[in-house]
Scaffold this motif. Structure first.
Motif, short mmCIF file in Angstrom:
data_model
loop_
_atom_site.label_atom_id
_atom_site.label_comp_id
_atom_site.label_asym_id
_atom_site.label_seq_id
_atom_site.Cartn_x
_atom_site.Cartn_y
_atom_site.Cartn_z
N LEU A 141 4.92 -27.73 -14.31
CA LEU A 141 5.37 -27.07 -13.09
C LEU A 141 6.74 -27.59 -12.62
O LEU A 141 7.62 -26.79 -12.28
CB LEU A 141 4.33 -27.21 -11.99
CG LEU A 141 2.97 -26.54 -12.27
CD1 LEU A 141 2.06 -26.67 -11.05
CD2 LEU A 141 3.13 -25.09 -12.66
N ALA A 181 9.38 -26.06 -14.86
CA ALA A 181 9.62 -24.65 -14.55
C ALA A 181 10.52 -24.51 -13.33
O ALA A 181 11.43 -23.66 -13.30
CB ALA A 181 8.30 -23.93 -14.33
N ILE A 237 5.85 -20.40 -17.76
CA ILE A 237 4.68 -21.28 -17.63
C ILE A 237 3.54 -20.76 -18.50
O ILE A 237 2.85 -21.53 -19.18
CB ILE A 237 4.25 -21.36 -16.15
CG1 ILE A 237 5.29 -22.13 -15.33
CG2 ILE A 237 2.88 -22.05 -16.02
CD1 ILE A 237 5.07 -22.04 -13.84
#
Length: 336
Positions: A272, A275, A317
């Motif tokens: 995360l 990203a 993702i």
């Protein structure tokens, strides 16, 4: 490998015939731990008793390493049963025997001579961490210690399969952990295939490679735990993963909102943030959390993303191996 094929088992009652197992089929890979879960009356214990041939099924096949146990009788059936160790539900130890004496019982019945028997009992006491309790009687042991002795006794004859029926019932969390550690060691160090019947999904979370969910005598879900938790619609994911009820009121404050499942150390720790940096978006965790399945960390988060490249971030993702399901928030609420 254990293969159960279209197993049917009925019992008679005052109200008529009750079908406890209704066409149950599943496979358990050799050297794995499989949890059989479900509500009371789902057929879990009946399935375990049938696999151990403590109950004869009405129809269907039970194969262990390719041999159909249902077709056996006489000496061949007795030999097959020795390949299946059983840890029965509840306290099953003989009160007049010590821990070592209880473990030795199957070896005595099989005619194993004294020196070999004592060596095997010593090995099993070491496996379950109770060497110092060899001379203790059951009433001098805690509930968890008695269960560990019961596991050692079930392993005495070097079975290929170990069936444990509610092995952690009525135990506190710490004691439960010690029993589950023993079951996991049996698989890892002895190569035993373990089938655990339980109502406690924490058992599945801790030691199981696979899970079979029973309901009304049928298998309604079966597979590898890590595969099932990646399916947002599975019962296993709903039970094992952290909830997402938090953050409902924040959904409207983000350009995109998605539920993300991350499996493994690298994914949980870095995917995360990477990203967010890669696509220049602001990413906030709105709900969910982190758990551990066996030795594998698994996270389920509800994330909110703001920025022009929010869609690209979610697609990346997903392509990186996470499971992404967008939460409806207007016309963009479709699966990534």
């Amino acid at each position: 490998m254990i293969t159960v094929d279209n197993l049917v088992k009925s019992f008679s009652s005052r109200a008529g015939s009750v079908r406890a197992l209704n066409g149950v089929s599943l496979e358990v890979q050799a050297g794995s731990v499989c949890g059989v879960v479900g509500p009371s009356g789902a057929g879990k214990s009946t399935l375990a008793r049938c696999i151990a041939l403590l109950e004869r099924p009405d129809s269907g096949a039970i194969r262990v390493d390719g041999t159909d146990l249902v077709s056996l009788d006489g000496s061949r059936l007795r030999a097959a049963r020795r390949q299946i160790g059983v840890v029965p539900q509840g306290d099953s130890l003989l009160r007049q025997r010590t821990a070592a004496g209880n473990i030795a019982l199957p070896l005595e019945s099989a005619g194993v001579d004294g020196p070999v028997r004592r060596k095997r009992v010593g090995e099993l006491l070491d496996l379950v961490g109770l060497t110092d309790k060899a001379a203790s009687y059951p009433d001098q042991l805690s509930g968890g210690q008695r269960q560990r002795v019961a596991v050692a006794r079930a392993l005495a004859a070097n079975p290929a399969v170990l069936l444990a029926d509610e092995p952690t019932s009525a135990l506190d969390p710490e004691t439960t952990g010690s029993v589950l550690t023993v079951l996991d060691r049996a698989r890892a160090e002895l190569g035993v295939t373990v089938l655990v019947v339980t109502h406690d999904m924490a058992v599945v979370r801790r030691i199981c490679d696979d899970v079979a969910v029973l309901e009304d005598g049928k298998v309604v879900e079966h597979g590898k735990v890590l595969d099932l938790v990646s399916d947002a619609d599975s019962r296993t994911a709903a039970t094992l993963l952290p909830g997402l009820d938090q953050g409902e009121g924040l959904i409207g404050t983000h350009d995109r909102v998605a539920d993300v499942v991350l499996v493994g150390f690298a994914a949980v720790g870095a995917l995360l943030p990477e990203a967010s940096n890669r696509f220049g978006v602001e990413l906030a965790v709105l709900g969910g959390g982190l758990t551990r399945l066996g030795e594998t960390p698994v996270a389920r988060f509800r994330v909110g993303i703001n920025g022009e490249r929010a869609d690209s971030a979610l697609e990346w993702i997903s392509e990186a191996g996470a499971v992404v399901r967008r939460t409806p928030k207007g016309p963009q609420g479709v699966a990534a």
